[in-house]
Design a protein around this motif. Structure first.
Motif, PDB file in Angstrom:
ATOM      1  N   PHE A  95       0.819  -1.199   0.000  1.00  0.00           N
ATOM      2  CA  PHE A  95       0.000   0.000   0.000  1.00  0.00           C
ATOM      3  C   PHE A  95       0.861   1.260   0.000  1.00  0.00           C
ATOM      4  N   VAL A  96       0.311   2.326  -0.548  1.00  0.00           N
ATOM      5  CA  VAL A  96       0.856   3.672  -0.387  1.00  0.00           C
ATOM      6  C   VAL A  96      -0.251   4.517   0.233  1.00  0.00           C
ATOM      7  N   ASN A  97      -0.035   4.937   1.456  1.00  0.00           N
ATOM      8  CA  ASN A  97      -1.001   5.772   2.175  1.00  0.00           C
ATOM      9  C   ASN A  97      -0.757   7.212   1.729  1.00  0.00           C
ATOM     10  N   ALA A  98      -1.644   7.708   0.874  1.00  0.00           N
ATOM     11  CA  ALA A  98      -1.358   8.940   0.137  1.00  0.00           C
ATOM     12  C   ALA A  98      -1.637  10.221   0.911  1.00  0.00           C
ATOM     13  N   PRO A 137      -1.541  22.573  -8.294  1.00  0.00           N
ATOM     14  CA  PRO A 137      -0.950  21.608  -7.367  1.00  0.00           C
ATOM     15  C   PRO A 137      -0.634  20.272  -8.026  1.00  0.00           C
ATOM     16  N   ALA A 138       0.300  19.555  -7.408  1.00  0.00           N
ATOM     17  CA  ALA A 138       0.585  18.187  -7.842  1.00  0.00           C
ATOM     18  C   ALA A 138      -0.610  17.289  -7.556  1.00  0.00           C
ATOM     19  N   PHE A 139      -1.304  17.555  -6.452  1.00  0.00           N
ATOM     20  CA  PHE A 139      -2.560  16.877  -6.158  1.00  0.00           C
ATOM     21  C   PHE A 139      -3.322  17.646  -5.091  1.00  0.00           C
ATOM     22  N   LEU A 140      -4.627  17.396  -5.047  1.00  0.00           N
ATOM     23  CA  LEU A 140      -5.510  17.951  -4.030  1.00  0.00           C
ATOM     24  C   LEU A 140      -5.845  16.867  -3.013  1.00  0.00           C
ATOM     25  N   VAL A 141      -6.150  17.285  -1.790  1.00  0.00           N
ATOM     26  CA  VAL A 141      -6.558  16.346  -0.748  1.00  0.00           C
ATOM     27  C   VAL A 141      -7.984  16.673  -0.307  1.00  0.00           C
ATOM     28  N   HIS A 142      -8.826  15.676  -0.257  1.00  0.00           N
ATOM     29  CA  HIS A 142     -10.215  15.676   0.228  1.00  0.00           C
ATOM     30  C   HIS A 142     -11.231  15.883  -0.894  1.00  0.00           C
ATOM     31  N   VAL A 143     -11.430  17.117  -1.373  1.00  0.00           N
ATOM     32  CA  VAL A 143     -12.383  17.408  -2.456  1.00  0.00           C
ATOM     33  C   VAL A 143     -13.750  16.777  -2.160  1.00  0.00           C
ATOM     34  N   VAL A 144     -14.270  17.071  -0.990  1.00  0.00           N
ATOM     35  CA  VAL A 144     -15.572  16.551  -0.579  1.00  0.00           C
ATOM     36  C   VAL A 144     -16.712  17.308  -1.261  1.00  0.00           C
ATOM     37  N   PRO A 148      -4.670  15.154  -9.896  1.00  0.00           N
ATOM     38  CA  PRO A 148      -5.016  13.999  -9.064  1.00  0.00           C
ATOM     39  C   PRO A 148      -5.626  14.438  -7.743  1.00  0.00           C
ATOM     40  N   VAL A 149      -6.357  13.527  -7.118  1.00  0.00           N
ATOM     41  CA  VAL A 149      -7.033  13.800  -5.858  1.00  0.00           C
ATOM     42  C   VAL A 149      -6.789  12.646  -4.891  1.00  0.00           C
ATOM     43  N   ARG A 178     -12.751  11.056 -13.768  1.00  0.00           N
ATOM     44  CA  ARG A 178     -12.112  12.235 -14.345  1.00  0.00           C
ATOM     45  C   ARG A 178     -10.603  12.292 -14.141  1.00  0.00           C
ATOM     46  N   THR A 179     -10.103  11.651 -13.088  1.00  0.00           N
ATOM     47  CA  THR A 179      -8.688  11.826 -12.765  1.00  0.00           C
ATOM     48  C   THR A 179      -8.176  10.646 -11.956  1.00  0.00           C
ATOM     49  N   THR A 180      -6.904  10.675 -11.632  1.00  0.00           N
ATOM     50  CA  THR A 180      -6.309   9.664 -10.756  1.00  0.00           C
ATOM     51  C   THR A 180      -6.716   9.957  -9.319  1.00  0.00           C
ATOM     52  N   VAL A 181      -7.268   8.959  -8.654  1.00  0.00           N
ATOM     53  CA  VAL A 181      -7.679   9.093  -7.264  1.00  0.00           C
ATOM     54  C   VAL A 181      -6.880   8.116  -6.416  1.00  0.00           C
ATOM     55  N   ALA A 182      -6.299   8.621  -5.336  1.00  0.00           N
ATOM     56  CA  ALA A 182      -5.570   7.785  -4.386  1.00  0.00           C
ATOM     57  C   ALA A 182      -6.264   7.857  -3.030  1.00  0.00           C
TER      58      ALA A 182
END
Length: 343
Positions: free
Chosen positions: A45-48, A194-201, A217-218, A241-245
């Protein structure tokens, strides 16, 4: 080294019966053949997204709002962090990292409070452990330069233009929380490229269109979002739509178990088990710029072996669903984290 069983091969996590062969820390063969093993061999796993500094405050702050819990500078977690000694911090973080390793995790992308000292705490806690603890530092450009990137709290807290420019100049990723409590900070966060966003609820249609158009990515953290009462992200819409981790977020609120995060997401949404497992492995490795991820020839040998004949998993008809929806840390029989980790 050889490991046999059902191997979840390649970026699509295709289940095949066979053997995985490792030489000099890298996968040299994945051979499809009949074998006498019920083991399931899958990527580590990778905990992103983590906040492992919160390991000193597990289950503190029950009943508080998101802002009361984590908002800088005076949210509960920040007050508790300021009161903790370096020794307490290092010891608590190291225990969380060890727990992650035992649960099949090879890397975490940690948003690091505490500036340069916070980065040093993470480095000290991870010393000698076969886990890549990547520090997305906060607090200053110096912290970013000492760490592996910059992890911004949110675009409503500051503009972060100076930090974004410094990260770009240093060639390091810039990531940011966005859309957690409401959509108000999503547009300025996206403006920072950004390289990625976090949450996007709470994305609005225009945010989803822009995320897709700009290939942003998100990282989603659904257990954390439920605990803090902000709701659940539209994971299926994002994944189209995008890569999700996948990340476990604050250790204060949740155990850093990717098994628990996967089960939660799989059972609360209609996202397929295979896609959830990709979020927890291949996609997280991609976001972290890591060479490993899918089990494929030439990749570093960083994988886990789950006992398919454990009392919990015996009789499972679908190995991917079994890992995602049912397995836990107790079902992991071996974690292989060979050297040669970073690309």
């Amino acid at each position: 080294m050889e490991r046999a069983g059902t191997i979840l091969r390649g970026p699509e996590l295709e289940p095949i019966e066979g053997r995985l062969v490792v030489e000099d820390g890298r996968i040299t063969h994945i051979e499809e053949e009949r074998v006498d093993s019920t083991d399931i061999v899958l990527p580590a796993f990778v905990n992103a997204h983590t906040h492992v500094g919160d390991s000193i405050a597990k289950e503190a702050g029950g009943g508080l709002t998101l802002e009361e819990l984590v908002a800088p500078p005076d949210g509960l977690k920040h007050r508790l962090l300021r009161r903790s000694s370096r020794e307490e911090m290092v010891a608590a973080v190291r225990r969380s990292l060890r727990y992650m390793i035992d649960g099949g995790t090879a890397a975490c992308l940690d948003f690091r409070e505490g500036g340069v000292e916070g980065v040093e705490v993470l480095r000290e806690a991870a010393a000698g452990l076969p886990l890549d603890a990547l520090a997305f530092a906060r607090g200053s450009t110096a912290a970013m330069e000492a760490g592996d990137g910059f992890g911004a709290s949110g675009a409503n807290d500051a503009t972060f233009e100076e930090e974004r420019a410094a990260a770009r100049k240093a060639g390091k990723p810039f990531a940011i929380h966005a859309g957690e409590a409401d959509p108000s900070d999503l547009t300025p966060a996206l403006d920072l490229e950004p390289a990625f966003l976090v949450h996007v609820v709470h994305p609005e249609p225009g945010h989803l269109e822009r995320i897709e158009r700009e290939s942003v990515p998100v990282v989603v953290c659904p257990r954390s979002n439920l605990v803090t009462g902000v709701g659940l992200p539209p994971v299926a819409d994002l994944a189209e739509r995008t890569t999700v981790a996948l990340g476990t977020d604050n250790v204060m609120l949740n155990s850093p178990s990717m098994f628990r995060e996967m089960e939660f997401l799989a059972k609360l949404t209609d996202v397929s088990a295979r896609e959830v497992l990709r979020m927890a492995t291949v996609n997280g490795a991609e976001l972290g710029g890591l060479e490993y991820g899918p089990l494929a020839v030439g990749r570093p040998a960083r994988f886990q072996v789950v006992d398919g004949d454990s009392d919990n998993l015996a009789g499972a008809r679908d190995p991917v669903r079994a890992v995602v929806r049912r397995a836990g840390v107790d079902d992991v029989s071996e974690v292989v984290l060979e050297p040669g980790r970073l690309s």
